[in-house]
Design a protein around this motif. Structure first.
Motif, PDB file in Angstrom:
ATOM      1  N   GLU A  97      63.008  39.429  41.652  1.00  0.00           N
ATOM      2  CA  GLU A  97      61.677  39.466  41.044  1.00  0.00           C
ATOM      3  C   GLU A  97      61.201  40.902  40.870  1.00  0.00           C
ATOM      4  O   GLU A  97      61.626  41.797  41.596  1.00  0.00           O
ATOM      5  N   LYS A  98      60.298  41.065  39.953  1.00  0.00           N
ATOM      6  CA  LYS A  98      59.654  42.365  39.704  1.00  0.00           C
ATOM      7  C   LYS A  98      60.689  43.480  39.515  1.00  0.00           C
ATOM      8  O   LYS A  98      60.622  44.529  40.135  1.00  0.00           O
ATOM      9  N   ASP A  99      61.666  43.196  38.643  1.00  0.00           N
ATOM     10  CA  ASP A  99      62.694  44.160  38.276  1.00  0.00           C
ATOM     11  C   ASP A  99      63.550  44.608  39.457  1.00  0.00           C
ATOM     12  O   ASP A  99      63.938  45.765  39.564  1.00  0.00           O
ATOM     13  N   GLY A 100      63.826  43.680  40.357  1.00  0.00           N
ATOM     14  CA  GLY A 100      64.745  43.965  41.447  1.00  0.00           C
ATOM     15  C   GLY A 100      64.133  44.719  42.603  1.00  0.00           C
ATOM     16  O   GLY A 100      64.647  45.751  43.022  1.00  0.00           O
ATOM     17  N   ARG A 101      63.062  44.187  43.149  1.00  0.00           N
ATOM     18  CA  ARG A 101      62.445  44.893  44.280  1.00  0.00           C
ATOM     19  C   ARG A 101      63.212  44.689  45.574  1.00  0.00           C
ATOM     20  O   ARG A 101      62.938  45.338  46.573  1.00  0.00           O
ATOM     21  N   GLY A 102      64.170  43.777  45.589  1.00  0.00           N
ATOM     22  CA  GLY A 102      65.007  43.584  46.765  1.00  0.00           C
ATOM     23  C   GLY A 102      64.291  42.829  47.870  1.00  0.00           C
ATOM     24  O   GLY A 102      63.503  41.930  47.622  1.00  0.00           O
ATOM     25  N   CYS A 103      64.565  43.221  49.084  1.00  0.00           N
ATOM     26  CA  CYS A 103      64.005  42.604  50.287  1.00  0.00           C
ATOM     27  C   CYS A 103      63.285  43.707  51.057  1.00  0.00           C
ATOM     28  O   CYS A 103      63.853  44.783  51.275  1.00  0.00           O
ATOM     29  N   LEU A 104      62.065  43.455  51.466  1.00  0.00           N
ATOM     30  CA  LEU A 104      61.303  44.493  52.162  1.00  0.00           C
ATOM     31  C   LEU A 104      62.034  44.980  53.412  1.00  0.00           C
ATOM     32  O   LEU A 104      62.066  46.177  53.683  1.00  0.00           O
ATOM     33  N   ALA A 105      62.637  44.078  54.167  1.00  0.00           N
ATOM     34  CA  ALA A 105      63.336  44.480  55.397  1.00  0.00           C
ATOM     35  C   ALA A 105      64.541  45.362  55.092  1.00  0.00           C
ATOM     36  O   ALA A 105      64.747  46.396  55.744  1.00  0.00           O
ATOM     37  N   ILE A 106      65.329  44.980  54.113  1.00  0.00           N
ATOM     38  CA  ILE A 106      66.511  45.785  53.753  1.00  0.00           C
ATOM     39  C   ILE A 106      66.076  47.101  53.134  1.00  0.00           C
ATOM     40  O   ILE A 106      66.659  48.154  53.412  1.00  0.00           O
ATOM     41  N   ASN A 107      65.029  47.071  52.310  1.00  0.00           N
ATOM     42  CA  ASN A 107      64.499  48.317  51.755  1.00  0.00           C
ATOM     43  C   ASN A 107      64.063  49.246  52.888  1.00  0.00           C
ATOM     44  O   ASN A 107      64.325  50.456  52.848  1.00  0.00           O
ATOM     45  N   ALA A 108      63.393  48.680  53.884  1.00  0.00           N
ATOM     46  CA  ALA A 108      62.941  49.480  55.032  1.00  0.00           C
ATOM     47  C   ALA A 108      64.124  50.079  55.770  1.00  0.00           C
ATOM     48  O   ALA A 108      64.102  51.244  56.161  1.00  0.00           O
ATOM     49  N   ALA A 109      65.167  49.276  55.953  1.00  0.00           N
ATOM     50  CA  ALA A 109      66.364  49.768  56.641  1.00  0.00           C
ATOM     51  C   ALA A 109      66.985  50.933  55.872  1.00  0.00           C
ATOM     52  O   ALA A 109      67.374  51.940  56.469  1.00  0.00           O
ATOM     53  N   CYS A 110      67.064  50.805  54.566  1.00  0.00           N
ATOM     54  CA  CYS A 110      67.683  51.859  53.755  1.00  0.00           C
ATOM     55  C   CYS A 110      66.829  53.126  53.702  1.00  0.00           C
ATOM     56  O   CYS A 110      67.358  54.229  53.653  1.00  0.00           O
ATOM     57  N   GLU A 111      65.513  52.957  53.717  1.00  0.00           N
ATOM     58  CA  GLU A 111      64.621  54.100  53.539  1.00  0.00           C
ATOM     59  C   GLU A 111      64.175  54.742  54.846  1.00  0.00           C
ATOM     60  O   GLU A 111      64.019  55.957  54.917  1.00  0.00           O
ATOM     61  N   ARG A 112      63.966  53.963  55.893  1.00  0.00           N
ATOM     62  CA  ARG A 112      63.253  54.471  57.061  1.00  0.00           C
ATOM     63  C   ARG A 112      64.047  54.555  58.362  1.00  0.00           C
ATOM     64  O   ARG A 112      63.601  55.206  59.295  1.00  0.00           O
ATOM     65  N   LEU A 113      65.181  53.896  58.478  1.00  0.00           N
ATOM     66  CA  LEU A 113      65.824  53.798  59.784  1.00  0.00           C
ATOM     67  C   LEU A 113      66.243  55.107  60.431  1.00  0.00           C
ATOM     68  O   LEU A 113      66.081  55.243  61.637  1.00  0.00           O
ATOM     69  N   PRO A 114      66.757  56.048  59.711  1.00  0.00           N
ATOM     70  CA  PRO A 114      67.217  57.238  60.438  1.00  0.00           C
ATOM     71  C   PRO A 114      66.145  57.895  61.314  1.00  0.00           C
ATOM     72  O   PRO A 114      66.441  58.361  62.399  1.00  0.00           O
TER      73      PRO A 114
END
Length: 192
Positions: A97-114
């Motif tokens: 949806e919304k041009d591929g917004r993905g999953c908030l949890a996976i997005n968070a993992a990719c962007e914020r985990l380090p």
């Protein structure tokens, strides 16, 4: 005497969740949040501490709403294979949806985990809950003879969570459910 909060905190968190989900943490400014939520900066800080506090609240809201609904769907499924297929297809549908917004949890993992242990903890808790729910569904399915008993249900569940994570990242690259849904059948073949 402290002022009482004059806004619906849950509605604000839900709107913030949508904004973070669509734009990401880094690309969402405090100004974006105050404009989207219709709050002053002081109200935002009083309620959530800072942008990160609101982000954590948004992740928690995601966990208790969308992620929890996916797990409930697993428990309500008629048979394991159908329940897992439905859950995976639904997650694809939401992610594209919304041009591929993905999953908030996976997005968070990719962007914020380090650099963010709080986000790591919330995302890990979601992953663990999904794995545990899947493992129980698979254990019962193996006992009923619905799936092959040759594989450990916990290992199969961990595989399915890992597959789903990759699928959700792929949904951002290729936001096309028709391209991603056939992959679900390949993953389900692992159930035997």
């Amino acid at each position: 005497m402290p002022r009482t909060r004059e806004f619906d905190t849950e509605a604000a968190v839900s709107r913030a969740m949508e904004l973070f989900w669509t734009r990401g943490y880094e690309a969402t400014s405090v100004r974006d949040l105050t404009r989207e939520l219709g709050l002053g900066q002081g109200s935002l800080y009083a309620a959530f501490g800072d942008k990160d506090g609101l982000y954590q609240a948004a992740l928690e809201h995601y966990r208790t709403t969308l992620a929890a609904a996916a797990l409930r769907g697993l428990e309500e499924g008629a048979d394991a294979r159908s329940a897992i297929r439905t859950m995976l297809i639904e997650r694809i549908r939401i992610a594209v949806e919304k041009d591929g917004r993905g999953c908030l949890a996976i997005n968070a993992a990719c962007e914020r985990l380090p650099e963010d242990p709080s986000t790591r903890r919330v995302v890990r808790d979601m992953q663990d809950a999904a794995r545990d729910a899947l493992a129980e569904v698979l254990r019962v399915a193996a006992e009923r003879g619905e799936i092959a008993a040759r594989n450990d249900p916990y290992a199969l569940a961990a595989f399915l969570v890992t597959f789903l994570n990759g699928l959700l990242v792929s949904s951002k690259i290729t936001p096309d459910a028709r391209a991603l849904e056939p992959l679900v059948e390949v993953a389900l073949a692992a159930l035997g």
